[in-house]
Structure formats: structure tokens, C-alpha cells
Write a protein that holds these residues in place. Sequence first.
Motif, short mmCIF file in Angstrom:
data_model
loop_
_atom_site.label_atom_id
_atom_site.label_comp_id
_atom_site.label_asym_id
_atom_site.label_seq_id
_atom_site.Cartn_x
_atom_site.Cartn_y
_atom_site.Cartn_z
N GLN A 1 -49.05 58.63 87.43
CA GLN A 1 -49.95 58.18 86.35
C GLN A 1 -49.31 57.94 84.88
O GLN A 1 -49.95 57.30 83.93
CB GLN A 1 -51.09 59.20 86.00
N ARG B 1 -60.66 61.30 90.42
CA ARG B 1 -61.58 60.47 90.99
C ARG B 1 -62.05 61.25 92.01
O ARG B 1 -61.76 61.83 92.74
CB ARG B 1 -60.61 59.48 91.88
N VAL C 1 -52.83 63.51 77.46
CA VAL C 1 -53.25 63.24 78.67
C VAL C 1 -52.58 63.86 79.83
O VAL C 1 -51.40 63.36 80.11
CB VAL C 1 -53.17 61.68 78.85
N GLN D 1 -58.35 52.77 82.31
CA GLN D 1 -57.76 54.08 82.22
C GLN D 1 -57.58 54.09 80.64
O GLN D 1 -57.81 55.06 79.95
CB GLN D 1 -56.82 54.50 83.11
N ASP E 1 -60.45 54.50 78.67
CA ASP E 1 -60.99 56.08 78.90
C ASP E 1 -60.18 57.04 78.11
O ASP E 1 -60.87 57.85 77.37
CB ASP E 1 -60.42 56.75 80.32
N ILE E 2 -59.02 56.52 77.65
CA ILE E 2 -58.16 57.46 76.96
C ILE E 2 -58.35 57.18 75.40
O ILE E 2 -58.55 58.06 74.50
CB ILE E 2 -56.75 57.28 77.04
N LEU F 1 -57.42 64.53 77.00
CA LEU F 1 -58.54 63.88 78.04
C LEU F 1 -57.91 63.70 79.34
O LEU F 1 -56.65 63.45 79.31
CB LEU F 1 -58.80 62.62 77.39
N SER F 2 -58.62 64.08 80.44
CA SER F 2 -58.11 63.70 81.79
C SER F 2 -59.43 63.37 82.57
O SER F 2 -60.40 63.79 82.34
CB SER F 2 -57.32 64.78 82.21
N GLY F 3 -58.97 62.71 83.69
CA GLY F 3 -59.86 62.18 84.69
C GLY F 3 -59.52 62.47 86.06
O GLY F 3 -58.40 62.63 86.29
N ALA G 1 -64.13 60.10 87.32
CA ALA G 1 -63.75 58.81 87.32
C ALA G 1 -64.56 57.96 88.30
O ALA G 1 -63.68 57.60 89.20
CB ALA G 1 -62.30 58.64 87.23
N VAL H 1 -51.21 64.40 83.21
CA VAL H 1 -51.10 63.52 84.34
C VAL H 1 -50.14 63.85 85.26
O VAL H 1 -49.34 64.44 84.96
CB VAL H 1 -51.12 62.02 84.28
N HIS I 1 -63.19 54.40 88.54
CA HIS I 1 -61.93 54.20 89.14
C HIS I 1 -62.14 54.32 90.68
O HIS I 1 -61.25 53.60 91.37
CB HIS I 1 -61.04 55.43 88.52
N PHE J 1 -63.49 64.42 82.87
CA PHE J 1 -64.41 63.58 83.42
C PHE J 1 -64.29 63.04 84.95
O PHE J 1 -63.12 62.92 85.51
CB PHE J 1 -64.68 62.27 82.67
N1 TRP Z 1 -56.27 57.16 87.27
C1 TRP Z 1 -56.51 58.62 87.36
C2 TRP Z 1 -56.13 59.02 88.97
O1 TRP Z 1 -56.23 58.17 89.79
C3 TRP Z 1 -57.85 59.27 87.22
C4 TRP Z 1 -58.10 58.76 85.65
C5 TRP Z 1 -58.90 57.89 85.47
C6 TRP Z 1 -57.61 59.19 84.73
N2 TRP Z 1 -58.99 57.62 83.86
C7 TRP Z 1 -58.08 58.54 83.56
C8 TRP Z 1 -56.51 60.47 84.41
C9 TRP Z 1 -57.77 58.82 82.18
C10 TRP Z 1 -56.18 60.46 83.03
C11 TRP Z 1 -56.88 59.69 81.89
O2 TRP Z 1 -55.67 60.12 89.12
#
Ligand code: TRP
Length: 405
Positions: free
Chosen positions: A158, A16, A152, A140, A143-144, A12-14, A47, A154, A50, A45
Motif C-alpha cells: 500500500q 477491506r 498511515v 484511499q 480517506d487519508i 488513519l488506517s482502513g 473500507a 500500511v 474499497h 475504518f
Molecule cells: N486499500 C487498503 C487495503 O486494501 C485499505 C484502505 C482503504 C486503507 N483506505 C485506506 C488503508 C486508507 C490505509 C489508509 O488494505
Amino acid sequence: MSSVPTHYQRVLSGMRPTGQLHLGHYHGVLKNWLRLQHEFECFFFVADWHALTTHYDDTGIIADSVYDMVVDWLAAGINPGSAKIFIQSQVPQHAELHLLLSMITPLSWLERVPSYKDQQERLKEKDLATYGFLGYPLLQSADILIYRASQVPVGEDQVAHVELTREVARRFNHLYGREPGFEDKAESAIKKMGKKNAKLYNELRRKYQEKGDHEALGTARALLESQQNITLGDRERLFGYVEGAGKIILPEPQALLSKASKMPGLDGQKMSKSYHNTIALRADPVAVEQKLRTMPTDPARIRRTDPGDPSKCPVWDLHQVYSDDTTKDWVLQGCRSAAIGCVDCKQPVIDAVLQELKPIQERAKEYLGDTKLVQNIINEGVAAARDEADDTLVEVKKAMGLRYR
Ligand code: TRP
Ligand code: SF4
């Protein structure tokens, strides 16, 4: 590394949504995602919540970037057939889990996350003494954990958030993974796997508990994943039983640190919007060429006949990303002996960047011309994400005693 077969793992990753994606995102994040989507089940996804934690007073950029960001992902080659693509705020289950986790998360854990003070210092012009900003690493975590993701991807900044996630998961499992008669239930669940598998499970469990053999732990987990005869609850018990703990309701994820390809920007610093040194994925090719032609070089090379030093030149940094050894040798020798000019030197980089961007921009055009298609991809991703998230929430609420039926 553990020997868990890869398809049992979930990524999983997100990201912003705070502006256009550029080559820094492509080399630093998206290329990683492209590789992962072939190896694992992936959830990616946008975010948007966030982004609100820091842009709550200026939400326009969020709305503008959400859709563009998905188009850029698709254009970069993220394949909706293998990865689920969705928008955070359309899966409100993240928020429910965030709330539930907030009940068990000590304030001090959040206050000590390094990005909390750092960002407040760095973004002095914004008032970040908000409840939402303090809680953002926990969001966060939700989210995970809502996808029970095992990996994850990152960046370095992160990793502390993934570490917090592990601690929160551990605390959750510790608080709610206990049940009366756990050992008996686990032992009878083992029997349900059949003689051969039960024996294997017991061996692996012993190897892990007696010798801390992580490979055995991974194999045991894979074994459990592949069992058709046991219920979800039994599987969770047995996950926990391997480690000698209670039930594992929320598994601890690992950070997958991207082999930091720090994409250099046009000025030698890391490519980043705040340094105004980026090349956007959708930048017009003429403008890209112009930007590269006018980018600074070794300041000591004033005249064409002055020898230069590649190590003092941001163009050389770009050759590291784009050029093969032959070209790099040509640069090193040509620059130091003034045999080549900076205009010559930049040409292979210009060609490589344009060639890299071409298919991305062609695909972006297609997606931009077919809003319905993009909408459908997001809708499908949202639906799949909600299904997974609901399953987790059912288990979480059951464990917390919030099931009133
Ligand atoms: N906080 C991450 C960023 O600023 C983005 C993010 C939000 C994220 N939720 C997450 C990354 C969950 C990995 C998993 O880049
Ligand atoms: Fe930089 Fe190339 Fe010019 Fe040398 S020749 S200063 S490496 S652009």
C-alpha cells in the motif's frame, strides 16, 4: 524522526471487509494498531467502498463482514475510548473529497500505480477495467486527507498509495494554497504568537529552509499546533510558510510501514485467505488444535526416528512467532537428533495459539451478545469522523472557491 510531540499526530488506517479476520491480520495489522492507539489519535475504518471496487458483483460478503470485522477489532483489543471506529460509507465526506481530488489528478498518476495492473492480472476472472477500480487509490487518498492524517500504517503493497496521496496533496496545496498577500499575512500571523514563540518559529523556519533540518520542521509544526492565539487559517499559512510554500491545506501523510511480521500460515506460505492456510480469530479451539496437529512438517521426517530439518518445516516458522529461545533450542536439537517427535514439537505452538485466542474469543463473545453496544461504538465513531471530515471539507471548498455565501 521529527520531534513532533506524538499527540499532535493523527493515525488513519482502513481494512477491506472481505471475510473473517485471522491470525495473519492479528499479527500483521491489528497488533500494530493496538500499539498506535496508545500513542496517537487514531481513526480506524471499515473500507466497504474499497471492497466494492473488486467485489461489485458479489456484495454479500461485504455486508456479512462489516459488522464481524468491527467485532474482531474490538475483540483484539482496539479500544473505542482511544480510537475512533467507523464505516467508510457512513461518512460520505470521503466521496465528496474523492470527487474534488479527481478534478486535479492526472490519469497517468493512477495508471502507473503498481497495484492497478498487478491486480488486474491477478484477478483475471473479474472485469476490473472499471472507473471505480482505476480511481481506488485516489479514494484511499481522500480517506487519508479528509482527516489530515500524518501517519498511515500500511503494508508494503500500500506504500505506493500513500505516495500518490502525498503527490495529490502537494498538487492541491500548490494549486489552491496561494492567496494574495500570503507573505504579509504569514508575517502578521507570526507576530500574533507573541515575541518568544515568534522568535522560535523564525529560527526553526530558517533552520529548515537553509539546512533542510527536518527536526526543526517537526518542532515548528508542534509549536504551531500548540498555539491558542492564532486562527485555523493563520495556522495553515504558518505551516506552509515554514516550508516556503503557500498555505498547507492538506498535509502530506507518511506511510508507517509495519515491521512486516509476515505471519506464516499452516503450509509455510504467508497466512492468507487465498491460500486456505489460515486460523480465524474466532475459530473453535478444537478445530484450531486439529488444524495444527495435522499441519505438514518436514517431509523428510516420515518415521518418528528420522531426523528432521526445522528450516524445511512450517511448524518451525510458527515457533519463531510463539516460542522463546529455550523452546526454540529444544526444537532445533530435538528435531535434528530425532529426540522429539513432531507431535511433541507442535504442542507448545498449540498451547500458545490457544492462549492467544482465548481472551480474543471471550471478548468477541461479549460483543456478539451485545449488538447495541457495537452499534453505539460505530455510531460514535461515525459522528466523530464526520465532524473532522466536515472541518476539512470546509477548508478544501473555501480554497477551491466553492463557498457561495
Ligand atoms: N486499500 C487498503 C487495503 O486494501 C485499505 C484502505 C482503504 C486503507 N483506505 C485506506 C488503508 C486508507 C490505509 C489508509 O488494505
Ligand atoms: Fe517440524 Fe518440529 Fe517435526 Fe522438526 S520436530 S519436522 S521442526 S514439527
